[in-house]
Design a protein around this motif. Sequence first.
Motif, PDB file in Angstrom:
ATOM      1  N   VAL A  61      50.067  25.324  31.569  1.00  0.00           N
ATOM      2  CA  VAL A  61      49.164  24.308  32.096  1.00  0.00           C
ATOM      3  C   VAL A  61      48.017  24.971  32.865  1.00  0.00           C
ATOM      4  O   VAL A  61      46.861  24.541  32.772  1.00  0.00           O
ATOM      5  N   SER A  62      48.316  26.032  33.591  1.00  0.00           N
ATOM      6  CA  SER A  62      47.261  26.748  34.317  1.00  0.00           C
ATOM      7  C   SER A  62      46.197  27.288  33.369  1.00  0.00           C
ATOM      8  O   SER A  62      44.995  27.163  33.622  1.00  0.00           O
ATOM      9  N   GLU A  63      46.642  27.893  32.275  1.00  0.00           N
ATOM     10  CA  GLU A  63      45.694  28.427  31.303  1.00  0.00           C
ATOM     11  C   GLU A  63      44.896  27.311  30.642  1.00  0.00           C
ATOM     12  O   GLU A  63      43.705  27.475  30.336  1.00  0.00           O
ATOM     13  N   LEU A  64      45.535  26.168  30.444  1.00  0.00           N
ATOM     14  CA  LEU A  64      44.852  25.046  29.802  1.00  0.00           C
ATOM     15  C   LEU A  64      43.734  24.497  30.685  1.00  0.00           C
ATOM     16  O   LEU A  64      42.604  24.289  30.210  1.00  0.00           O
ATOM     17  N   VAL A  65      44.010  24.261  31.966  1.00  0.00           N
ATOM     18  CA  VAL A  65      42.957  23.724  32.832  1.00  0.00           C
ATOM     19  C   VAL A  65      41.842  24.748  33.031  1.00  0.00           C
ATOM     20  O   VAL A  65      40.662  24.391  33.155  1.00  0.00           O
ATOM     21  N   ALA A  66      42.189  26.036  33.045  1.00  0.00           N
ATOM     22  CA  ALA A  66      41.171  27.080  33.163  1.00  0.00           C
ATOM     23  C   ALA A  66      40.256  27.085  31.942  1.00  0.00           C
ATOM     24  O   ALA A  66      39.030  27.200  32.064  1.00  0.00           O
ATOM     25  N   SER A  67      40.851  26.931  30.765  1.00  0.00           N
ATOM     26  CA  SER A  67      40.069  26.924  29.530  1.00  0.00           C
ATOM     27  C   SER A  67      39.171  25.695  29.442  1.00  0.00           C
ATOM     28  O   SER A  67      38.000  25.789  29.032  1.00  0.00           O
ATOM     29  N   LEU A  68      39.711  24.541  29.819  1.00  0.00           N
ATOM     30  CA  LEU A  68      38.918  23.311  29.761  1.00  0.00           C
ATOM     31  C   LEU A  68      37.760  23.355  30.764  1.00  0.00           C
ATOM     32  O   LEU A  68      36.644  22.912  30.461  1.00  0.00           O
ATOM     33  N   ALA A  69      38.018  23.891  31.946  1.00  0.00           N
ATOM     34  CA  ALA A  69      36.945  24.027  32.942  1.00  0.00           C
ATOM     35  C   ALA A  69      35.857  24.959  32.425  1.00  0.00           C
ATOM     36  O   ALA A  69      34.656  24.705  32.610  1.00  0.00           O
ATOM     37  N   GLU A  70      36.267  26.035  31.750  1.00  0.00           N
ATOM     38  CA  GLU A  70      35.296  26.980  31.184  1.00  0.00           C
ATOM     39  C   GLU A  70      34.434  26.312  30.111  1.00  0.00           C
ATOM     40  O   GLU A  70      33.212  26.510  30.065  1.00  0.00           O
ATOM     41  N   LEU A  71      35.062  25.525  29.248  1.00  0.00           N
ATOM     42  CA  LEU A  71      34.312  24.832  28.204  1.00  0.00           C
ATOM     43  C   LEU A  71      33.229  23.935  28.790  1.00  0.00           C
ATOM     44  O   LEU A  71      32.083  23.922  28.321  1.00  0.00           O
ATOM     45  N   LYS A  72      33.598  23.190  29.832  1.00  0.00           N
ATOM     46  CA  LYS A  72      32.652  22.258  30.445  1.00  0.00           C
ATOM     47  C   LYS A  72      31.488  22.994  31.100  1.00  0.00           C
ATOM     48  O   LYS A  72      30.318  22.647  30.906  1.00  0.00           O
ATOM     49  N   ALA A  73      31.815  24.005  31.905  1.00  0.00           N
ATOM     50  CA  ALA A  73      30.764  24.738  32.615  1.00  0.00           C
ATOM     51  C   ALA A  73      29.845  25.469  31.644  1.00  0.00           C
ATOM     52  O   ALA A  73      28.611  25.465  31.813  1.00  0.00           O
ATOM     53  N   THR A  74      30.413  26.084  30.616  1.00  0.00           N
ATOM     54  CA  THR A  74      29.613  26.847  29.658  1.00  0.00           C
ATOM     55  C   THR A  74      28.678  25.947  28.872  1.00  0.00           C
ATOM     56  O   THR A  74      27.518  26.296  28.621  1.00  0.00           O
ATOM     57  N   ALA A  75      29.173  24.768  28.489  1.00  0.00           N
ATOM     58  CA  ALA A  75      28.331  23.831  27.735  1.00  0.00           C
ATOM     59  C   ALA A  75      27.107  23.417  28.547  1.00  0.00           C
ATOM     60  O   ALA A  75      25.986  23.377  28.029  1.00  0.00           O
ATOM     61  N   VAL A  76      27.306  23.117  29.821  1.00  0.00           N
ATOM     62  CA  VAL A  76      26.184  22.707  30.671  1.00  0.00           C
ATOM     63  C   VAL A  76      25.257  23.886  30.946  1.00  0.00           C
ATOM     64  O   VAL A  76      24.029  23.756  30.910  1.00  0.00           O
ATOM     65  N   HIS A  77      25.828  25.057  31.203  1.00  0.00           N
ATOM     66  CA  HIS A  77      25.014  26.253  31.457  1.00  0.00           C
ATOM     67  C   HIS A  77      24.127  26.568  30.250  1.00  0.00           C
ATOM     68  O   HIS A  77      22.941  26.898  30.402  1.00  0.00           O
ATOM     69  N   ASP A  78      24.686  26.444  29.055  1.00  0.00           N
ATOM     70  CA  ASP A  78      23.897  26.694  27.847  1.00  0.00           C
ATOM     71  C   ASP A  78      22.749  25.702  27.713  1.00  0.00           C
ATOM     72  O   ASP A  78      21.644  26.072  27.289  1.00  0.00           O
ATOM     73  N   GLN A  79      23.001  24.441  28.072  1.00  0.00           N
ATOM     74  CA  GLN A  79      21.927  23.443  28.042  1.00  0.00           C
ATOM     75  C   GLN A  79      20.783  23.840  28.970  1.00  0.00           C
ATOM     76  O   GLN A  79      19.607  23.728  28.611  1.00  0.00           O
ATOM     77  N   LEU A  80      21.136  24.318  30.150  1.00  0.00           N
ATOM     78  CA  LEU A  80      20.120  24.678  31.140  1.00  0.00           C
ATOM     79  C   LEU A  80      19.336  25.914  30.717  1.00  0.00           C
ATOM     80  O   LEU A  80      18.129  26.009  30.969  1.00  0.00           O
ATOM     81  N   LEU A  81      19.996  26.858  30.069  1.00  0.00           N
ATOM     82  CA  LEU A  81      19.304  28.059  29.602  1.00  0.00           C
ATOM     83  C   LEU A  81      18.272  27.729  28.532  1.00  0.00           C
ATOM     84  O   LEU A  81      17.280  28.453  28.370  1.00  0.00           O
TER      85      LEU A  81
END
Length: 212
Positions: free
Chosen positions: A45-65
């Motif tokens: 579960v720890s790895e899952l929430v870490a991965s999902l948080a990464e997906l969300k942050a990366t998607a938004v960061h890519d939009q801003l770039l």
Amino acid sequence: MSRPIPTIILASASPARMETLQNAGVDPQVIVSGVDETGIGADSVSELVASLAELKATAVHDQLLDLPGGERRPRVVIGCDSLLEFEGLPFGKPGSVSAVVERWRRMRGRCGVLRTGHHLLVDGAPGTRRTVVRNKVASATVYFAAVDDDEIEAYAATGEPAQVAGGFTIDGLGGPLIERIEGDPHTVVGISLPLLRAELRSLGLGWPAFGG
């Protein structure tokens, strides 16, 4: 000349996360990632929430770039995801009244661990010109009251628990049904303020600079 303070960007539609930051004196910009979370798996579960948080942050960061001059903007993009680990299984949003009732009948009088993944992408940290990445998971143990069926059904009927991770809140209608928390209660709400402060501080970004 002093360096500009990075903008805090919350890659989440969660009102609870937004309110938690605002109550701490931080007023983030909200950009919803819109990522598809289905089909994402992990060994824990720890790895899952870490991965999902990464997906969300990366998607938004890519939009801003992709915006004009976006690669030069100082900012902190924060992605979060929360799940309740109960009997070794990840419990997300129940989605329906019947699912809430079934889940609470299992959880009452017992405890689970609420895990919240945090993924930070920091542009403009002191002493670096690259994007700095931090990925951390905060956990808190939640003890559920031994509520009876009438209390469970009444809570389920409010509609609140169907739309929140684990099927409960501590800062809303579910508060009276939670006996105690071991760990940072902000983790249960969806974003750990102590974790966030510590990670920003490790990058030379003091919490008071953001208004907190």
